[in-house]
Design an enzyme around this catalytic site. Structure first.
Site, mmCIF file in Angstrom:
data_model
loop_
_atom_site.group_PDB
_atom_site.id
_atom_site.type_symbol
_atom_site.label_atom_id
_atom_site.label_comp_id
_atom_site.label_asym_id
_atom_site.label_seq_id
_atom_site.Cartn_x
_atom_site.Cartn_y
_atom_site.Cartn_z
ATOM 1 N N HIS A 279 0.797 -1.227 0.000
ATOM 2 C CA HIS A 279 0.000 0.000 0.000
ATOM 3 C C HIS A 279 0.829 1.276 0.000
ATOM 4 O O HIS A 279 0.258 2.371 -0.005
ATOM 5 C CB HIS A 279 -0.949 0.015 1.196
HETATM 6 C C1 UD1 Z 1 -1.792 5.660 6.202
HETATM 7 C C2 UD1 Z 1 -0.432 6.129 6.695
HETATM 8 C C3 UD1 Z 1 0.582 5.006 6.514
HETATM 9 C C4 UD1 Z 1 0.119 3.715 7.165
HETATM 10 C C5 UD1 Z 1 -1.265 3.364 6.637
HETATM 11 C C6 UD1 Z 1 -1.774 2.122 7.313
HETATM 12 C C7 UD1 Z 1 -0.108 8.556 6.340
HETATM 13 C C8 UD1 Z 1 0.680 9.565 5.606
HETATM 14 N N1 UD1 Z 1 0.065 7.297 5.935
HETATM 15 O O1 UD1 Z 1 -1.678 5.473 4.794
HETATM 16 O O2 UD1 Z 1 1.788 5.395 7.140
HETATM 17 O O3 UD1 Z 1 1.016 2.673 6.873
HETATM 18 O O4 UD1 Z 1 -2.163 4.466 6.868
HETATM 19 O O5 UD1 Z 1 -2.984 1.697 6.828
HETATM 20 O O6 UD1 Z 1 -0.829 8.905 7.250
HETATM 21 N N2 UD1 Z 1 -9.120 4.844 2.386
HETATM 22 C C9 UD1 Z 1 -10.343 4.201 2.368
HETATM 23 N N3 UD1 Z 1 -10.881 3.808 3.557
HETATM 24 C C10 UD1 Z 1 -10.264 4.021 4.733
HETATM 25 C C11 UD1 Z 1 -9.028 4.679 4.730
HETATM 26 C C12 UD1 Z 1 -8.456 5.072 3.553
HETATM 27 O O7 UD1 Z 1 -10.940 3.977 1.336
HETATM 28 O O8 UD1 Z 1 -10.828 3.633 5.776
HETATM 29 C C13 UD1 Z 1 -8.510 5.286 1.119
HETATM 30 C C14 UD1 Z 1 -8.552 6.791 0.997
HETATM 31 O O9 UD1 Z 1 -9.667 7.214 0.350
HETATM 32 C C15 UD1 Z 1 -7.289 7.108 0.254
HETATM 33 C C16 UD1 Z 1 -6.366 5.985 0.585
HETATM 34 O O10 UD1 Z 1 -7.124 4.960 1.161
HETATM 35 O O11 UD1 Z 1 -7.518 7.081 -1.130
HETATM 36 C C17 UD1 Z 1 -5.247 6.426 1.488
HETATM 37 O O12 UD1 Z 1 -5.695 6.728 2.801
HETATM 38 P P1 UD1 Z 1 -4.786 7.619 3.794
HETATM 39 O O13 UD1 Z 1 -5.342 7.515 5.161
HETATM 40 O O14 UD1 Z 1 -4.553 8.954 3.248
HETATM 41 O O15 UD1 Z 1 -3.361 6.954 3.810
HETATM 42 P P2 UD1 Z 1 -2.928 5.429 3.822
HETATM 43 O O16 UD1 Z 1 -2.408 5.101 2.504
HETATM 44 O O17 UD1 Z 1 -3.981 4.555 4.427
#
Ligand code: UD1
Length: 356
Positions: free
Chosen positions: A203
């Protein structure tokens, strides 16, 4: 009067680290502020249920966005929350956007900050997590360190030594506390998993945001699947790009929805090897003794290489490394110092001694 200890949590790995700290602080007034960075049932609620975390006192519902948008949207909401609760201490975890947002808001309000998992460094400022963890450490009054080399990193960055406490790893507290609940046979049955499989998770932005990069990665994962079945629970980040790159177009690749904590670790425990770019999984495989191939140029967790089963690989090294991991006897590994299930109580002890 000393106000409540407020835990600011936002993303999946925060929940796993916070559970033993909150548990060990039982008897002290506490509150949980969920930023809402992770919001899907399977990215958030299931962890609260499985780990016995208290219901969040508030969920700020920040949701997704660019780094600037997500961090910025969080700050006024956290400020309002912290002003209303007058905390004696804010506890932040790990390196996610919620961590830096909460630390920054607290510091500006002159509320002391404790950072759990301080001092880890990949020395790779292209990783958003590296930016978050460096800045959070600078803002923290208590730096709780999981691994000895982190003490040196903090010293070199000018963090006064009396702020730094080497306490062990609360993520491993959670793992050890739940060992009896990881039922690999049940997970095999529930998801119809083969007897022998490689468990993959991917991811990180560097691996899954660019479709061309993801395309190369998917080809390599297919080659791993030529060796043995590959099971891959898909984090929402990267899901679409990996599927669009043809991830599922191999008869021995099994994409799954994100798993809850208990099912996930059960699946890791039953795997012949893991392929990942996660931080936490490098630590969990170190304790479980499952070979871990980390598809990254660096790690902020080098102790998982020196003591554990972890190895860094490039895309080109992945398939030969997987072949070797699958042929080898179970890897020898040592337990890193203080990864003994007592980090939560040590953190609670330091906090109680620090409290006025
Ligand atoms: C975040 C952390 C990362 C960690 C990861 C664990 C930051 C910068 N990064 O990354 O260090 O390893 O979490 O999971 O904070 N999304 C969903 N549903 C959710 C959550 C996210 O669909 O419940 C989608 C969002 O729409 C987005 C993507 O996942 O497109 C990324 O979510 P985001 O929380 O920004 O960062 P992660 O990649 O999850």
């Amino acid at each position: 009067m000393f106000g409540p200890i407020v835990h600011a949590l936002g993303a999946r790995p925060n929940f796993v680290k916070a559970a033993p700290v909150i548990g060990a602080l039982a008897g002290v007034e506490q509150a949980v502020v969920h930023t809402g960075q992770h919001y899907d049932e399977r990215m958030s609620e299931i962890f609260f249920r499985e780990l016995g975390l208290p219901e969040p006192d508030v969920n700020l519902g920040v949701g997704s966005g660019s780094h600037a948008a997500q961090t910025a949207a969080l700050m006024p909401r956290l400020e309002q929350e912290f002003l209303a609760r007058s905390p004696g201490l804010i506890v932040v975890y790990g390196d996610v956007n919620s961590t830096i947002a909460a630390a920054l808001v607290a510091a500006k309000l002159h509320i002391p900050v404790a950072h759990v998992e301080a001092g880890l460094r990949s020395f790779d400022m292209t990783m958003p997590e590296e930016v978050n963890r460096r800045l959070t450490d600078q803002l923290s009054d208590l730096c709780f360190v999981t691994s000895p080399e982190a003490v040196g990193h903090l010293a070199r960055e000018g963090v006064p030594v009396d702020r730094v406490h080497f306490v062990g790893n609360p993520m491993i507290d959670t793992l050890l506390r739940n060992l009896d609940r990881f039922d690999t046979a049940a997970v095999r049955a529930a998801y119809d998993l083969p007897e022998r499989y490689v468990l993959a998770t991917m991811h990180r932005p560097a691996n899954v945001d660019d479709p061309d990069v993801a395309g190369v990665l998917v080809r390599r994962l297919h080659e791993v699947a030529d060796l043995t079945d590959l099971v891959i629970p898909l984090h929402p980040r990267g899901r679409e790009v990996l599927l669009a790159a043809g991830l599922a177009d191999h008869p021995r690749v099994r994409p799954l929805e994100p798993l809850g904590y208990l099912e996930f670790i059960a699946a890791v425990r039953g795997a012949a090897a893991t392929v990942t770019d996660s931080g936490g999984l490098q630590e969990e495989t170190t304790i479980l003794g499952v070979p871990c191939l980390t598809v990254r140029p660096n790690t902020e967790r080098p102790i998982t290489i020196t003591h554990g089963t972890n190895r860094l690989v490039t895309f080109d090294e992945l398939v030969p490394a997987a072949r070797k991991a699958l042929q080898a006897d179970p890897s020898s590994h040592r337990t890193p110092p203080l990864w003994d299930g007592q980090a939560g109580p040590r953190i609670a002890q330091v906090i109680k001694e620090w409290m006025p």
